[in-house]
Design an enzyme around this catalytic site. Structure first.
Site, PDB file in Angstrom:
ATOM      1  CB  THR A   1       1.086  -8.973   4.878  1.00 50.76           C
ATOM      2  OG1 THR A   1       1.343  -9.676   3.676  1.00 50.76           O
ATOM      3  CG2 THR A   1       2.202  -9.336   5.864  1.00 50.76           C
TER       4      THR A   1
ATOM      5  CE1 TYR B   1       6.055  -6.161   5.329  1.00 51.46           C
ATOM      6  CE2 TYR B   1       5.458  -7.866   3.741  1.00 51.46           C
ATOM      7  CZ  TYR B   1       5.107  -6.788   4.537  1.00 51.46           C
ATOM      8  OH  TYR B   1       3.812  -6.326   4.530  1.00 51.46           O
TER       9      TYR B   1
ATOM     10  CE  LYS C   1       2.771  -6.283   8.841  1.00 50.53           C
ATOM     11  NZ  LYS C   1       2.366  -4.936   9.343  1.00 50.53           N
TER      12      LYS C   1
HETATM   13  P1  NAD Z   1       4.087   1.895   2.990  1.00 53.15           P
HETATM   14  O1  NAD Z   1       5.517   1.440   3.009  1.00 53.15           O
HETATM   15  O2  NAD Z   1       3.542   2.565   1.784  1.00 53.15           O
HETATM   16  O3  NAD Z   1       3.820   2.882   4.219  1.00 53.15           O
HETATM   17  C1  NAD Z   1       4.344   2.671   5.502  1.00 53.15           C
HETATM   18  C2  NAD Z   1       4.195   3.964   6.291  1.00 53.15           C
HETATM   19  O4  NAD Z   1       4.718   3.730   7.614  1.00 53.15           O
HETATM   20  C3  NAD Z   1       4.983   5.148   5.695  1.00 53.15           C
HETATM   21  O5  NAD Z   1       4.162   6.304   5.690  1.00 53.15           O
HETATM   22  C4  NAD Z   1       6.155   5.314   6.649  1.00 53.15           C
HETATM   23  O6  NAD Z   1       6.620   6.649   6.745  1.00 53.15           O
HETATM   24  C5  NAD Z   1       5.542   4.826   7.978  1.00 53.15           C
HETATM   25  N1  NAD Z   1       6.574   4.357   8.905  1.00 53.15           N
HETATM   26  C6  NAD Z   1       7.568   3.463   8.631  1.00 53.15           C
HETATM   27  N2  NAD Z   1       8.344   3.307   9.718  1.00 53.15           N
HETATM   28  C7  NAD Z   1       7.819   4.106  10.692  1.00 53.15           C
HETATM   29  C8  NAD Z   1       8.175   4.389  12.026  1.00 53.15           C
HETATM   30  N3  NAD Z   1       9.259   3.815  12.588  1.00 53.15           N
HETATM   31  N4  NAD Z   1       7.413   5.238  12.748  1.00 53.15           N
HETATM   32  C9  NAD Z   1       6.330   5.834  12.179  1.00 53.15           C
HETATM   33  N5  NAD Z   1       5.950   5.621  10.914  1.00 53.15           N
HETATM   34  C10 NAD Z   1       6.686   4.780  10.176  1.00 53.15           C
HETATM   35  O7  NAD Z   1       3.266   0.590   3.379  1.00 53.15           O
HETATM   36  P2  NAD Z   1       1.821   0.099   2.875  1.00 53.15           P
HETATM   37  O8  NAD Z   1       1.986  -0.680   1.643  1.00 53.15           O
HETATM   38  O9  NAD Z   1       0.879   1.230   2.936  1.00 53.15           O
HETATM   39  O10 NAD Z   1       1.482  -0.942   4.032  1.00 53.15           O
HETATM   40  C11 NAD Z   1       0.858  -0.501   5.239  1.00 53.15           C
HETATM   41  C12 NAD Z   1       0.634  -1.689   6.152  1.00 53.15           C
HETATM   42  O11 NAD Z   1      -0.175  -2.669   5.492  1.00 53.15           O
HETATM   43  C13 NAD Z   1       1.930  -2.406   6.544  1.00 53.15           C
HETATM   44  O12 NAD Z   1       1.814  -2.778   7.892  1.00 53.15           O
HETATM   45  C14 NAD Z   1       1.968  -3.615   5.645  1.00 53.15           C
HETATM   46  O13 NAD Z   1       2.651  -4.685   6.246  1.00 53.15           O
HETATM   47  C15 NAD Z   1       0.491  -3.921   5.479  1.00 53.15           C
HETATM   48  N6  NAD Z   1       0.109  -4.583   4.215  1.00 53.15           N
HETATM   49  C16 NAD Z   1       0.522  -4.074   3.016  1.00 53.15           C
HETATM   50  C17 NAD Z   1       0.112  -4.705   1.827  1.00 53.15           C
HETATM   51  C18 NAD Z   1       0.497  -4.149   0.484  1.00 53.15           C
HETATM   52  O14 NAD Z   1       0.221  -4.797  -0.537  1.00 53.15           O
HETATM   53  N7  NAD Z   1       1.108  -2.991   0.390  1.00 53.15           N
HETATM   54  C19 NAD Z   1      -0.702  -5.842   1.883  1.00 53.15           C
HETATM   55  C20 NAD Z   1      -1.096  -6.324   3.143  1.00 53.15           C
HETATM   56  C21 NAD Z   1      -0.693  -5.683   4.301  1.00 53.15           C
END
Ligand code: NAD
Ligand code: TYD
Length: 353
Positions: free
Chosen positions: A135, A160, A164
């Site tokens: 992120t 958070y 990361k």
């Molecule tokens: P989200 O919270 O919607 O999904 C996270 C997923 O990870 C879920 O399906 C959850 O069940 C799974 N998970 C959590 N803990 C786990 C574990 N211990 N073992 C296995 N699975 C597990 O998140 P998102 O918004 O889809 O983000 C996905 C990735 O992208 C993350 O790494 C986040 O840091 C990164 N990211 C998100 C954004 C955003 O705007 N949402 C922006 C940049 C980067």
């Protein structure tokens, strides 16, 4: 250079971004086997992938990345040749009330994947890739001017973003120390279909439909850089196949919005789509106590990605936001299941009965 893979592990594939990545890979690469590994926390929802769950190149593995032994066993069983690592605890507000669970999943979980990948790949690192999804929040906060580049120093402010940042450092360290082939991308705020309604845009869409208050943190003058989730998934596909190893790519849409301006646009679009009097949704705006450690401004310089790999977003923000609202209005059942908790039953019905 375009790479090919046989068995790709996508972690967190039942979540918001992960489900779009899984769908895109399953549809675009019938010759690849896609393994969606997810332990279905509150944010994991297999209803996100209903439309592709019976495709023959799609597989679901219910597993927790914090369980090193289990993860090691899966690497032995399936011999993945690439990993796209998205599984994480992802909500800043939750990290403020429970920071340790962010360390467990985001740091220890990433370490377990790195260790398993290193163990089974170390005799031959060619044609392997550990692609870590991160992120822009690792860079901390910007003042009025400037953009985050790939060379901006890490300066995380929330538990958070600190977790990361830590995982990013470990991925890079495994590359330098053990030669593990990796790529990291750092993306700005995503929005679009299937986002859990705790994040700003889906929460506010839901609250407007229900005529509930819209809780705006602080003065609402915080800035975020928004990217449509399908454009993030497209860029992940591109970087997976053509990105240079040991590189970081910033991903963003050059699309900065102050929260309050975005919320006012959202209210206007919702009034139009719901045939409500213009101005009625904006009346729900309610300024509330600020989030502690709230980063003032994020803005991504994505020029390296466009210059080196030719990437550009496919939709404008107005188009993306309109499509997003339409999706939530047409998928009321999805939203109702998430809000009521019924989505948890889907896994049992689909995989256990
Ligand atoms: P989200 O919270 O919607 O999904 C996270 C997923 O990870 C879920 O399906 C959850 O069940 C799974 N998970 C959590 N803990 C786990 C574990 N211990 N073992 C296995 N699975 C597990 O998140 P998102 O918004 O889809 O983000 C996905 C990735 O992208 C993350 O790494 C986040 O840091 C990164 N990211 C998100 C954004 C955003 O705007 N949402 C922006 C940049 C980067
Ligand atoms: P969010 O969607 O939680 O993403 P992030 O914190 O990762 O940027 O929040 C986006 C912005 O909206 C952020 O500045 C916090 C603000 N916000 C509110 O004002 N009210 C809310 O209820 C939420 C969830 C967020």
């Amino acid at each position: 250079m375009t790479r090919n893979f046989k068995r790709i592990l996508v972690t967190g594939g039942a979540g918001f971004i992960g489900s779009h990545v899984v769908r895109l890979l399953v549809k675009n690469y019938p010759d690849y086997n896609i393994y969606n590994l997810d332990n279905l926390t509150y944010a994991g929802n297999l209803e996100n992938l209903k439309d592709i769950e019976n495709e023959i190149n799609y597989n679901f593995l219910k597993a927790d990345i914090t369980n090193a032994e289990l993860i090691d066993g899966l690497f032995d069983d399936y011999q993945f040749d690439a990993i796209i690592h998205l599984a994480a605890e992802s909500h800043v507000d939750r990290s403020i009330s429970d920071p340790l669970s962010f360390v467990k999943t985001n740091v220890i979980g990433t370490m377990n994947l790195l260790n398993s990948a290193k163990r089974i790949w170390q005799d031959d690192y060619s044609d392997k890739l550990f692609y870590h999804i991160s992120t822009d929040e690792v860079y901390g906060t910007l003042g009025e001017k400037g953009l985050f580049t790939e060379n901006t120093a890490y300066d995380p402010n929330s538990p958070y973003s600190a977790s990361k940042a830590s995982s990013d450092h470990f991925v890079r360290a495994y590359g330098e120390t053990y030669g593990l082939p990796y790529i990291i991308s750092n993306c700005s705020n995503n929005y679009g279909p299937n986002q859990f309604p705790e994040k700003l845009i889906p929460l506010f869409i839901h609250n407007i439909v229900e005529k509930k208050d819209l809780p705006v943190y602080g003065d609402g003058k915080y800035t975020r850089d928004w990217l449509y989730v399908i454009d993030h998934a497209r860029s992940i596909d591109l970087i997976l196949h053509e990105g240079s190893k040991k590189e970081t790519y910033n991903i963003g849409g050059f699309n900065e919005w102050q929260n309050i301006d975005l919320i006012e646009l959202l209210c206007k679009l919702m009034d139009e789509k719901l045939n409500r009097e213009i101005g009625s949704s904006a009346k729900l705006i309610n300024y509330v106590k600020d989030r502690p450690g709230h980063d003032k401004r994020y803005a991504i310089d994505a020029s390296k990605l466009s210059r080196t790999l030719g990437w550009k977003p496919s939709v404008t923000f107005e188009e993306g936001l309109s499509k997003t609202i339409d999706w939530y209005l047409h998928n009321k059942k999805w939203l109702d299941h998430v809000v009521s908790g019924d989505y948890k039953e889907y896994y049992k019905k689909q995989y256990l009965e």
